[in-house]
Each structure stands twice: as C-alpha cells, then as structure tokens.
Design a protein around this motif. Structure first.
Motif, PDB file in Angstrom:
ATOM      1  N   SER A  62     -37.786  27.368  42.344  1.00  0.00           N
ATOM      2  CA  SER A  62     -38.331  28.244  43.391  1.00  0.00           C
ATOM      3  C   SER A  62     -37.874  27.790  44.769  1.00  0.00           C
ATOM      4  CB  SER A  62     -39.862  28.257  43.324  1.00  0.00           C
ATOM      5  OG  SER A  62     -40.317  28.791  42.096  1.00  0.00           O
ATOM      6  N   LYS A  63     -37.867  26.460  44.989  1.00  0.00           N
ATOM      7  CA  LYS A  63     -37.419  25.937  46.281  1.00  0.00           C
ATOM      8  C   LYS A  63     -35.957  26.282  46.529  1.00  0.00           C
ATOM      9  CE  LYS A  63     -40.632  22.026  46.371  1.00  0.00           C
ATOM     10  NZ  LYS A  63     -40.752  20.555  46.289  1.00  0.00           N
ATOM     11  N   LEU A  64     -35.128  26.164  45.464  1.00  0.00           N
ATOM     12  CA  LEU A  64     -33.712  26.477  45.605  1.00  0.00           C
ATOM     13  C   LEU A  64     -33.504  27.955  45.919  1.00  0.00           C
ATOM     14  CD1 LEU A  64     -32.073  24.388  42.742  1.00  0.00           C
ATOM     15  CD2 LEU A  64     -31.873  24.021  45.182  1.00  0.00           C
ATOM     16  N   ILE A  65     -34.316  28.795  45.299  1.00  0.00           N
ATOM     17  CA  ILE A  65     -34.227  30.230  45.572  1.00  0.00           C
ATOM     18  C   ILE A  65     -34.573  30.512  47.030  1.00  0.00           C
ATOM     19  CG2 ILE A  65     -35.270  32.480  45.066  1.00  0.00           C
ATOM     20  CD1 ILE A  65     -35.556  31.548  42.150  1.00  0.00           C
ATOM     21  N   GLN A  66     -35.626  29.835  47.526  1.00  0.00           N
ATOM     22  CA  GLN A  66     -36.020  30.010  48.923  1.00  0.00           C
ATOM     23  C   GLN A  66     -34.923  29.530  49.869  1.00  0.00           C
ATOM     24  OE1 GLN A  66     -39.752  27.990  49.346  1.00  0.00           O
ATOM     25  NE2 GLN A  66     -40.878  29.470  48.108  1.00  0.00           N
ATOM     26  N   GLU A  67     -34.298  28.388  49.509  1.00  0.00           N
ATOM     27  CA  GLU A  67     -33.216  27.872  50.340  1.00  0.00           C
ATOM     28  C   GLU A  67     -32.023  28.835  50.340  1.00  0.00           C
ATOM     29  OE1 GLU A  67     -32.357  24.020  48.816  1.00  0.00           O
ATOM     30  OE2 GLU A  67     -34.246  23.135  49.511  1.00  0.00           O
ATOM     31  N   ALA A  68     -31.735  29.415  49.170  1.00  0.00           N
ATOM     32  CA  ALA A  68     -30.630  30.376  49.082  1.00  0.00           C
ATOM     33  C   ALA A  68     -30.918  31.606  49.933  1.00  0.00           C
ATOM     34  CB  ALA A  68     -30.412  30.777  47.628  1.00  0.00           C
ATOM     35  N   ARG A  69     -32.182  32.048  49.912  1.00  0.00           N
ATOM     36  CA  ARG A  69     -32.550  33.195  50.742  1.00  0.00           C
ATOM     37  C   ARG A  69     -32.387  32.876  52.221  1.00  0.00           C
ATOM     38  NH1 ARG A  69     -38.081  34.916  47.498  1.00  0.00           N
ATOM     39  NH2 ARG A  69     -37.054  36.049  45.790  1.00  0.00           N
ATOM     40  N   LEU A  70     -32.763  31.636  52.594  1.00  0.00           N
ATOM     41  CA  LEU A  70     -32.619  31.230  53.994  1.00  0.00           C
ATOM     42  C   LEU A  70     -31.152  31.186  54.390  1.00  0.00           C
ATOM     43  CD1 LEU A  70     -33.822  30.232  56.621  1.00  0.00           C
ATOM     44  CD2 LEU A  70     -33.751  27.908  55.710  1.00  0.00           C
ATOM     45  N   ASP A  71     -30.286  30.684  53.471  1.00  0.00           N
ATOM     46  CA  ASP A  71     -28.852  30.652  53.752  1.00  0.00           C
ATOM     47  C   ASP A  71     -28.303  32.062  53.974  1.00  0.00           C
ATOM     48  OD1 ASP A  71     -28.757  27.932  53.605  1.00  0.00           O
ATOM     49  OD2 ASP A  71     -28.155  27.860  51.508  1.00  0.00           O
ATOM     50  N   ARG A  72     -28.753  32.990  53.124  1.00  0.00           N
ATOM     51  CA  ARG A  72     -28.306  34.373  53.300  1.00  0.00           C
ATOM     52  C   ARG A  72     -28.805  34.928  54.637  1.00  0.00           C
ATOM     53  NH1 ARG A  72     -29.612  34.823  47.745  1.00  0.00           N
ATOM     54  NH2 ARG A  72     -31.592  35.833  48.235  1.00  0.00           N
ATOM     55  N   PHE A  73     -30.035  34.531  54.986  1.00  0.00           N
ATOM     56  CA  PHE A  73     -30.619  35.008  56.236  1.00  0.00           C
ATOM     57  C   PHE A  73     -29.839  34.477  57.436  1.00  0.00           C
ATOM     58  CE2 PHE A  73     -33.852  34.976  59.638  1.00  0.00           C
ATOM     59  CZ  PHE A  73     -34.189  36.327  59.612  1.00  0.00           C
ATOM     60  N   LYS A  74     -29.368  33.237  57.316  1.00  0.00           N
ATOM     61  CA  LYS A  74     -28.606  32.634  58.403  1.00  0.00           C
ATOM     62  C   LYS A  74     -27.309  33.394  58.666  1.00  0.00           C
ATOM     63  CE  LYS A  74     -30.211  27.858  58.009  1.00  0.00           C
ATOM     64  NZ  LYS A  74     -29.841  26.479  57.644  1.00  0.00           N
ATOM     65  N   ASN A  75     -26.781  34.035  57.610  1.00  0.00           N
ATOM     66  CA  ASN A  75     -25.516  34.753  57.744  1.00  0.00           C
ATOM     67  C   ASN A  75     -25.706  36.233  58.096  1.00  0.00           C
ATOM     68  OD1 ASN A  75     -23.948  32.482  57.072  1.00  0.00           O
ATOM     69  ND2 ASN A  75     -24.331  32.810  54.898  1.00  0.00           N
ATOM     70  N   MET A  76     -26.936  36.602  58.454  1.00  0.00           N
ATOM     71  CA  MET A  76     -27.188  37.985  58.850  1.00  0.00           C
ATOM     72  C   MET A  76     -26.449  38.334  60.129  1.00  0.00           C
ATOM     73  SD  MET A  76     -31.269  38.390  58.123  1.00  0.00           S
ATOM     74  CE  MET A  76     -31.324  39.944  59.019  1.00  0.00           C
ATOM     75  N   ARG A  77     -26.330  39.596  60.408  1.00  0.00           N
ATOM     76  CA  ARG A  77     -25.687  40.053  61.635  1.00  0.00           C
ATOM     77  C   ARG A  77     -26.545  39.674  62.856  1.00  0.00           C
ATOM     78  NH1 ARG A  77     -23.115  45.969  60.105  1.00  0.00           N
ATOM     79  NH2 ARG A  77     -21.790  45.195  58.407  1.00  0.00           N
ATOM     80  N   PRO A  78     -25.986  39.725  64.037  1.00  0.00           N
ATOM     81  CA  PRO A  78     -26.706  39.297  65.244  1.00  0.00           C
ATOM     82  C   PRO A  78     -28.074  39.923  65.452  1.00  0.00           C
ATOM     83  CG  PRO A  78     -24.387  39.609  65.737  1.00  0.00           C
ATOM     84  CD  PRO A  78     -24.588  40.068  64.316  1.00  0.00           C
ATOM     85  N   ARG A  79     -28.325  41.104  64.851  1.00  0.00           N
ATOM     86  CA  ARG A  79     -29.618  41.734  65.079  1.00  0.00           C
ATOM     87  C   ARG A  79     -30.776  40.875  64.595  1.00  0.00           C
ATOM     88  NH1 ARG A  79     -28.885  46.517  60.535  1.00  0.00           N
ATOM     89  NH2 ARG A  79     -29.059  45.181  58.700  1.00  0.00           N
ATOM     90  N   GLY A  80     -30.510  39.921  63.688  1.00  0.00           N
ATOM     91  CA  GLY A  80     -31.571  39.045  63.192  1.00  0.00           C
ATOM     92  C   GLY A  80     -31.571  37.679  63.850  1.00  0.00           C
ATOM     93  N   TRP A  81     -30.861  37.555  64.975  1.00  0.00           N
ATOM     94  CA  TRP A  81     -30.668  36.243  65.590  1.00  0.00           C
ATOM     95  C   TRP A  81     -31.985  35.593  65.997  1.00  0.00           C
ATOM     96  CZ3 TRP A  81     -31.632  34.169  70.443  1.00  0.00           C
ATOM     97  CH2 TRP A  81     -31.005  32.955  70.710  1.00  0.00           C
ATOM     98  N   LYS A  82     -32.868  36.324  66.686  1.00  0.00           N
ATOM     99  CA  LYS A  82     -34.124  35.746  67.162  1.00  0.00           C
ATOM    100  C   LYS A  82     -35.015  35.321  66.009  1.00  0.00           C
ATOM    101  CE  LYS A  82     -34.371  38.070  71.650  1.00  0.00           C
ATOM    102  NZ  LYS A  82     -35.158  38.980  72.513  1.00  0.00           N
ATOM    103  N   ALA A  83     -35.125  36.184  64.990  1.00  0.00           N
ATOM    104  CA  ALA A  83     -35.954  35.847  63.833  1.00  0.00           C
ATOM    105  C   ALA A  83     -35.383  34.657  63.088  1.00  0.00           C
ATOM    106  CB  ALA A  83     -36.054  37.056  62.900  1.00  0.00           C
ATOM    107  N   ARG A  84     -34.036  34.599  63.000  1.00  0.00           N
ATOM    108  CA  ARG A  84     -33.395  33.486  62.314  1.00  0.00           C
ATOM    109  C   ARG A  84     -33.687  32.171  63.014  1.00  0.00           C
ATOM    110  NH1 ARG A  84     -28.042  34.812  62.703  1.00  0.00           N
ATOM    111  NH2 ARG A  84     -27.567  33.260  64.267  1.00  0.00           N
ATOM    112  N   LYS A  85     -33.565  32.157  64.325  1.00  0.00           N
ATOM    113  CA  LYS A  85     -33.833  30.948  65.097  1.00  0.00           C
ATOM    114  C   LYS A  85     -35.284  30.498  64.945  1.00  0.00           C
ATOM    115  CE  LYS A  85     -29.833  30.063  66.754  1.00  0.00           C
ATOM    116  NZ  LYS A  85     -29.119  28.838  66.327  1.00  0.00           N
ATOM    117  N   LYS A  86     -36.183  31.464  64.889  1.00  0.00           N
ATOM    118  CA  LYS A  86     -37.604  31.139  64.736  1.00  0.00           C
ATOM    119  C   LYS A  86     -37.856  30.451  63.407  1.00  0.00           C
ATOM    120  CE  LYS A  86     -42.197  33.255  64.957  1.00  0.00           C
ATOM    121  NZ  LYS A  86     -42.943  34.526  65.129  1.00  0.00           N
TER     122      LYS A  86
END
Length: 313
Positions: free
Chosen positions: A121-145
């Motif tokens: 489960s932790k690895l899945i969460q980390e993978a989701r975070l990695d995908r989130f980090k590679n989102m387009r700039p529109r998610g920049w503020k949420a990603r930084k948070k």
C-alpha cells in the motif's frame, strides 16, 4: 511490489528459507496439473472406462470436461460441484501450502501477509505521488503542498567557519521522517591531495588562501536527533545507494533494531550523540557517530553478505 512477489518477500524477510519455498512451489505446480478426471477417479465418481469415454467425446466436441460428463449422465451437478471444489483446494494459495507442509506457522503467515500488504500500500501511495509530481503545471501549487507535508521543507544556510564554507541544513531522516539540523563542509571548498593506504584523506587543499584545519571527516556521518539512525551524508539522503536491497526492507530492519531490539537500544542509548550543536562536533562525537552507523549497517543482512564494501567504507 507486485502481489506475485509475496513468496520473495517471505524469503527476503526470513520467514522461510529458499529450500522451503522451492518445496512448496514444486507441490503447488504438481497439484495444478491434477485434472477433474483424476479427482473423479480418486473419489470413485467415475471408473476408468467412463473417464476414457468422456475424454474421447471431449476431444471431438471441444466442450469442457464437466459439461460432457453431465451431458453423458456419468456425473450429476452435485458431484461436479464437489469435484470443482476439491480441485480449487488443490490450487490453493502458496501460503496455505507452506502451512500445510509445516514450513511456517499459521499466525506467522498472517503477520507476514499483513506486513506485505502494508508495504505494498505504501509503494502504491509513493507511485501515485510520483505520478502527481509529473503532472502539468496546473497542479504545481497542490504538488508543492503535498511535498512539503510529506517531506518537510529542506533549507540550507551557508556560514563561514575558519575560512571554509560550512553548510548547515535541515534534513529529513529517511527512517523516521523527522527533520533535524545537520552540518557538513561543502565539497567545493576543498580538494583531497593525499590519502592513506586505506584511502582515508590525509591532506586537503582548501579553496580559501589562508587554508583551514577543520577536518571534513568529523562531519562525515549524520545522526537523526529523534530515532538516532546514523549514516554518512550520502547514505543518509539515500540509504540504499550502492546497496542491492530495497528501501522498504532497509527501513523496516532499522526500525526493528531501534524499537524492538533491547541490545540495540542499549547500545544506541550509550553511543548516540543526539542533536549536538554544530560547533561541538569534535573527535569523540564523530567517532561515536561512525561506530553507530557501522553498528546499524552490519545488522542489515544484505549489506553484510553482499555489499560489504559499503560497510567497509
């Protein structure tokens, strides 16, 4: 970590050895080859001539064994369901086979399965975070948070000490996740001129003209002020750098040592230096931290057996 690797997890974590796994896998493979017809013969639902007749009819009709047997009136639905259930039992989960063979206790298997699922489960969460980090700039503020929430905000403050650049930083412990003050000499401030036969630097050339007698090796090992995990600066940031094992296994083993191993707790209590002020890191403090890092690292089996060069350094 895929579900199919649970068997590897059992071996890596020491729940079973490789021979136990091989024996269980061989039995599982043999059982998967057992057909409904063989089970029907064993349960005396069919005779050998009846089985041959069903197989002959099946070869021409291309229908499933059970449908042919029921269609020919040699099995009824209740008998067919009984055979199917017995076949499913033969194709049982590898863990159940290990318990059946006496290779592992039922309670231990439950514990191992829970730990495996937690780590997955932790690895899945980390993978989701990695995908989130590679989102387009529109998610920049949420990603930084999210990044600040998970890892804290690292910051560096450069200060001059005896003509050299000493860097003070807040670093997140890779084991417990707590921020702590750490200090080191920036590598751009000096170069190693001579080394001893064991490769220990013996003389430095400093970028500042007036030179500096401060020893960078004193700051070579960092210690978490909270859980007291200690490692050299590079491996503090990435504990499995140059190591073949996984980060989850490494952290799990260190946490076990620091939280449940009484002898380890006693050693850490005696040898740890905690959150020592940056100006008080002397030879005694440095030696304690080096000893602590070696003590913890030698209890990581994969390091002691396969990556002894890391331990040696």
């Amino acid at each position: 970590m895929a579900v199919s690797k649970f068997r590897k997890y059992l071996v890596d974590m020491g729940f079973i050895d490789s021979k136990d796994l091989l024996d269980a896998l061989n039995l599982q493979r043999r059982r998967k080859l057992v057909s409904l017809g063989e089970i029907a013969i064993h349960e005396k639902f069919l005779s050998a001539p009846e089985l041959i007749q069903i197989l002959d009819h099946q070869s021409t009709s291309k229908e499933k064994f059970g449908k042919v047997a029921v269609g020919l009136g040699m099995l009824n639905q209740v008998q067919l369901q009984t055979l199917v259930q017995k076949q499913k039992k033969l194709h049982s989960f590898l863990g159940s086979i290990l318990v059946e063979m006496g290779k592992i206790d039922d309670n231990v298997l439950d514990t191992a399965l829970k730990q495996f699922n937690d780590e997955k489960s932790k690895l899945i969460q980390e993978a989701r975070l990695d995908r989130f980090k590679n989102m387009r700039p529109r998610g920049w503020k949420a990603r930084k948070k999210i990044e600040r929430k998970l890892a804290g905000k690292n910051r560096e403050e450069k200060v001059k000490v005896e003509g050299s650049t000493r860097i003070v930083t807040d670093s997140v412990c890779p084991v417990c996740g707590i921020n702590g003050h750490q200090v080191y000499i920036g590598s751009s401030s000096y170069s190693v001129v001579d080394r001893d036969i064991d490769l220990k630097p013996s003389r430095y050339e400093w970028m500042e003209k007036d030179g500096c007698e401060y020893n960078p090796l004193l700051l070579g090992v960092w210690e978490c002020p909270s859980c007291h995990f200690a490692a050299d600066r590079i491996h503090f940031a990435n504990p499995v750098r140059d190591i073949k094992g996984s980060l989850n296994y490494f952290k799990k083993r260190i946490r076990q040592l620091l939280s449940t191993d009484e002898s380890a707790q006693a050693f850490v209590e005696i040898i740890s230096t905690g959150d020592v002020p940056k100006e008080d890191i002397d030879y005694i403090t440095a030696i304690k931290r080096y000893l602590l890092s070696v003590y913890l690292l030698k209890d990581i089996a994969i390091v002691a057996k396969r990556d002894s060069l890391v331990l040696g350094r």
